[in-house]
Enzyme design. Structure first.
Site, PDB file in Angstrom:
ATOM      1  N   GLU A 132     -23.518  -4.083  47.223  1.00 36.03           N
ATOM      2  CA  GLU A 132     -23.447  -5.501  46.842  1.00 36.03           C
ATOM      3  C   GLU A 132     -22.960  -5.656  45.399  1.00 36.03           C
ATOM      4  O   GLU A 132     -22.226  -6.593  45.074  1.00 36.03           O
ATOM      5  CB  GLU A 132     -24.819  -6.162  47.013  1.00 36.03           C
ATOM      6  CG  GLU A 132     -25.290  -6.262  48.465  1.00 36.03           C
ATOM      7  CD  GLU A 132     -24.338  -7.089  49.313  1.00 36.03           C
ATOM      8  OE1 GLU A 132     -24.072  -8.243  48.942  1.00 36.03           O
ATOM      9  OE2 GLU A 132     -23.856  -6.575  50.330  1.00 36.03           O
ATOM     10  N   TRP A 179     -19.246  -5.149  45.568  1.00 40.88           N
ATOM     11  CA  TRP A 179     -18.592  -6.374  46.064  1.00 40.88           C
ATOM     12  C   TRP A 179     -18.397  -7.360  44.917  1.00 40.88           C
ATOM     13  O   TRP A 179     -17.356  -8.018  44.804  1.00 40.88           O
ATOM     14  CB  TRP A 179     -19.439  -7.040  47.159  1.00 40.88           C
ATOM     15  CG  TRP A 179     -19.089  -6.672  48.554  1.00 40.88           C
ATOM     16  CD1 TRP A 179     -19.806  -5.896  49.420  1.00 40.88           C
ATOM     17  CD2 TRP A 179     -17.926  -7.089  49.300  1.00 40.88           C
ATOM     18  NE1 TRP A 179     -19.160  -5.800  50.635  1.00 40.88           N
ATOM     19  CE2 TRP A 179     -18.007  -6.531  50.594  1.00 40.88           C
ATOM     20  CE3 TRP A 179     -16.821  -7.891  48.994  1.00 40.88           C
ATOM     21  CZ2 TRP A 179     -17.045  -6.740  51.574  1.00 40.88           C
ATOM     22  CZ3 TRP A 179     -15.849  -8.109  49.968  1.00 40.88           C
ATOM     23  CH2 TRP A 179     -15.959  -7.532  51.234  1.00 40.88           C
ATOM     24  N   TRP A 206      -6.739 -29.065  58.389  1.00 41.31           N
ATOM     25  CA  TRP A 206      -8.172 -29.340  58.270  1.00 41.31           C
ATOM     26  C   TRP A 206      -8.458 -30.785  58.670  1.00 41.31           C
ATOM     27  O   TRP A 206      -7.682 -31.689  58.361  1.00 41.31           O
ATOM     28  CB  TRP A 206      -8.638 -29.122  56.831  1.00 41.31           C
ATOM     29  CG  TRP A 206      -8.397 -27.733  56.291  1.00 41.31           C
ATOM     30  CD1 TRP A 206      -7.457 -27.365  55.381  1.00 41.31           C
ATOM     31  CD2 TRP A 206      -9.119 -26.548  56.625  1.00 41.31           C
ATOM     32  NE1 TRP A 206      -7.540 -26.021  55.131  1.00 41.31           N
ATOM     33  CE2 TRP A 206      -8.557 -25.485  55.875  1.00 41.31           C
ATOM     34  CE3 TRP A 206     -10.175 -26.268  57.486  1.00 41.31           C
ATOM     35  CZ2 TRP A 206      -9.011 -24.169  55.943  1.00 41.31           C
ATOM     36  CZ3 TRP A 206     -10.643 -24.960  57.571  1.00 41.31           C
ATOM     37  CH2 TRP A 206     -10.072 -23.931  56.812  1.00 41.31           C
ATOM     38  N   ASN A 221     -28.632 -15.175  51.462  1.00 40.43           N
ATOM     39  CA  ASN A 221     -27.274 -14.624  51.657  1.00 40.43           C
ATOM     40  C   ASN A 221     -26.761 -14.800  53.083  1.00 40.43           C
ATOM     41  O   ASN A 221     -25.625 -15.223  53.312  1.00 40.43           O
ATOM     42  CB  ASN A 221     -27.251 -13.127  51.306  1.00 40.43           C
ATOM     43  CG  ASN A 221     -27.646 -12.865  49.865  1.00 40.43           C
ATOM     44  OD1 ASN A 221     -27.666 -13.778  49.056  1.00 40.43           O
ATOM     45  ND2 ASN A 221     -27.959 -11.627  49.554  1.00 40.43           N
ATOM     46  N   TRP A 279     -12.212 -25.067  53.062  1.00 34.07           N
ATOM     47  CA  TRP A 279     -13.166 -24.241  52.328  1.00 34.07           C
ATOM     48  C   TRP A 279     -13.336 -24.693  50.886  1.00 34.07           C
ATOM     49  O   TRP A 279     -14.398 -24.499  50.286  1.00 34.07           O
ATOM     50  CB  TRP A 279     -12.752 -22.768  52.373  1.00 34.07           C
ATOM     51  CG  TRP A 279     -11.428 -22.444  51.701  1.00 34.07           C
ATOM     52  CD1 TRP A 279     -10.202 -22.366  52.293  1.00 34.07           C
ATOM     53  CD2 TRP A 279     -11.214 -22.154  50.305  1.00 34.07           C
ATOM     54  NE1 TRP A 279      -9.230 -22.041  51.357  1.00 34.07           N
ATOM     55  CE2 TRP A 279      -9.820 -21.905  50.130  1.00 34.07           C
ATOM     56  CE3 TRP A 279     -12.048 -22.083  49.198  1.00 34.07           C
ATOM     57  CZ2 TRP A 279      -9.255 -21.593  48.897  1.00 34.07           C
ATOM     58  CZ3 TRP A 279     -11.488 -21.775  47.958  1.00 34.07           C
ATOM     59  CH2 TRP A 279     -10.112 -21.534  47.817  1.00 34.07           C
ATOM     60  N   TRP A 303     -16.142 -17.760  49.955  1.00 29.19           N
ATOM     61  CA  TRP A 303     -15.686 -18.885  50.781  1.00 29.19           C
ATOM     62  C   TRP A 303     -14.375 -18.558  51.483  1.00 29.19           C
ATOM     63  O   TRP A 303     -14.200 -18.854  52.666  1.00 29.19           O
ATOM     64  CB  TRP A 303     -15.556 -20.155  49.938  1.00 29.19           C
ATOM     65  CG  TRP A 303     -16.825 -20.951  49.921  1.00 29.19           C
ATOM     66  CD1 TRP A 303     -17.801 -20.939  48.961  1.00 29.19           C
ATOM     67  CD2 TRP A 303     -17.283 -21.852  50.936  1.00 29.19           C
ATOM     68  NE1 TRP A 303     -18.833 -21.762  49.315  1.00 29.19           N
ATOM     69  CE2 TRP A 303     -18.553 -22.350  50.522  1.00 29.19           C
ATOM     70  CE3 TRP A 303     -16.773 -22.287  52.143  1.00 29.19           C
ATOM     71  CZ2 TRP A 303     -19.288 -23.254  51.286  1.00 29.19           C
ATOM     72  CZ3 TRP A 303     -17.501 -23.189  52.905  1.00 29.19           C
ATOM     73  CH2 TRP A 303     -18.735 -23.662  52.477  1.00 29.19           C
TER      74      TRP A 303
END
Length: 433
Positions: free
Chosen positions: A257, A260, A288, A323, A341, A364
């Site tokens: 993590e 990341w 969208w 999370n 998004w 996102w």
């Protein structure tokens, strides 16, 4: 202040221990004035009871109190950074400003402008790597290009890691080099803010949390996450300390993590346009729906899907969201409701205590399918099956949506199967192959 000083400018490093830039200032041979600027360019856009500003103020107060024990103090200013720097340079004899790198587009532009001004005054502007283990071009492909897929990046990151990379920096031995100057510490009201009812929780980077992270991290009813993210965001703990702890257990899920986090930070550094543009331009043709009523229902936690509503209500009330639930709520907005998004990213940016531009945009775009190394567009979370997998006893849902079985609870805003098919069709039609 007739003496010659150097300034250490705190930004995303609200601590005076294990701080690379501060260490270099303290060992520069000059007395150090520690500075923090409440940036009007940022603060003017925030609500007056913003919990993150409260948290920053509290952490600065801790630093100030500690420095008073060493006959020093923290200089806190409120204004536009360039104007504050110019004011300090005009008023005092300053030979250098030390700080740590900041990688966001606004910050890099700000620092470039300030470095040009300081150079014109023959004042050094020294910046250091502190908030990451590896930055910019330190973990790249053999041809020097940045990685855009996490797995090979993480393997290279781990293979590059040495003990020196996460060794703590001893600032405490040099605290006597802080300037013996006392400044008044401003109240929240002085900078135009008020007390917030929302609080940043202490982090819990315990041996148990780290060792059991793989087993517990996906279950929102379990207090199984470290609560580290806001502390890493504002630098109240050093990333080196986190990596030291993350390397201890055989299970390296916790460490992954942290990797990341750095992956998304280097993506933002190399691809700053990803803040507002699809990382994968082939998704630019997606139509969208962007229905404002649907977006309002999502924001308020009134979609009729309890796991989605629980996450949004947790966010609105506490500034946190688990999370796993972040993925579910984000997927629901983009895939079920077909809302851009960027709308969701902006809402999270307003509400999350741990808001970090690189992580927010990266995650996102990952969920929407538009980002680097993203979830494929046809991966659409089923909110009902997510409950079965991760909140089977409805413990998390009952905490945040106590009315989910009441007649007053809204019916689902859209039927899952219909929404899934609509999403697949829309994405297929919009993707430019």
């Amino acid at each position: 202040m007739k003496d010659n000083y150097v300034i250490f400018w705190h930004r995303r490093d609200l601590r005076i221990e294990d701080n690379v830039g501060l260490y270099n200032a303290l060992t520069s041979g000059k007395k150090v004035i520690p500075l923090f600027i409440f940036d009007k360019d940022i603060l003017d856009k925030l609500p007056k009871d913003d919990a993150r500003v409260n948290f920053i103020h509290e952490e600065l107060q801790k630093i100030h109190t500690t420095l008073l024990k060493h006959n020093s103090s923290l200089l806190v200013k409120h204004g536009h950074p360039m104007e504050v720097i110019k004011e300090l340079v005009a008023a005092h004899s300053i030979s250098a400003i030390y700080t740590n790198h900041d990688y966001e587009p606004y910050a890099t532009a700000r620092d470039k402008e300030i470095s040009i001004f300081l150079a014109s005054k023959n004042i050094e502007f020294n910046t250091f790597k502190d908030q990451v283990i590896f930055e910019r071009a330190e973990v790249v492909k053999a041809d020097g290009k940045p990685y855009t897929v996490y797995t090979p990046y993480s393997k290279k990151w781990l293979s590059n890691l040495t003990d020196e990379d996460f060794k703590s920096i001893d600032c405490a031995s040099h605290y006597e080099n802080f300037a013996k100057l006392t400044f008044d510490f401003p109240s929240l009201e002085t900078i135009g803010f008020t007390e917030s009812s929302v609080k940043v929780l202490p982090h819990q980077m315990t041996k148990t949390i780290i060792e059991e992270y793989e087993e517990t991290r996906n279950f929102p009813a379990i207090d199984g996450t470290s609560k580290l993210s806001p502390h890493l965001r504002f630098g109240t703990i050093s990333v080196r300390k986190c990596v030291q702890e993350g390397l201890k257990p055989e299970n390296n899920t916790f460490l992954k993590e942290l990797i990341w986090r750095e992956f998304f930070m280097q993506i933002l550094w190399h691809f700053p346009t990803s803040v507002t543009q699809n990382f994968k331009s082939k998704y630019d043709g997606i139509q969208w729906r962007n229905n404002e009523e649907d977006f309002k229902a999502w924001c308020e936690g009134k979609t009729g899907y309890p796991i989605v509503d629980a996450g949004m209500r947790e966010l609105n009330e506490s500034g946190y969201m688990h999370n796993r639930v972040r993925m579910v709520t984000a997927s629901f907005l983009c895939k079920h409701l077909l809302i851009d998004w960027r709308w969701g990213e902006a809402y999270f940016a307003k509400k999350l205590l741990d808001f970090d531009l690189a992580q927010n945009v990266g995650n996102w775009q990952w969920v929407a399918g538009t980002g680097c190394d993203s979830s494929p567009y046809f991966r659409i979370f089923n909110p009902t099956s997510q409950v079965q997998k991760f909140d089977k006893a409805h413990t998390y849902i009952e905490k945040w949506v106590p009315d989910y079985q009441e007649l007053t609870y809204p019916t689902p805003i859209v039927e899952h199967k219909f929404a899934r098919e609509r999403c697949l069709t829309t994405y297929k039609q919009g993707i430019n192959n």
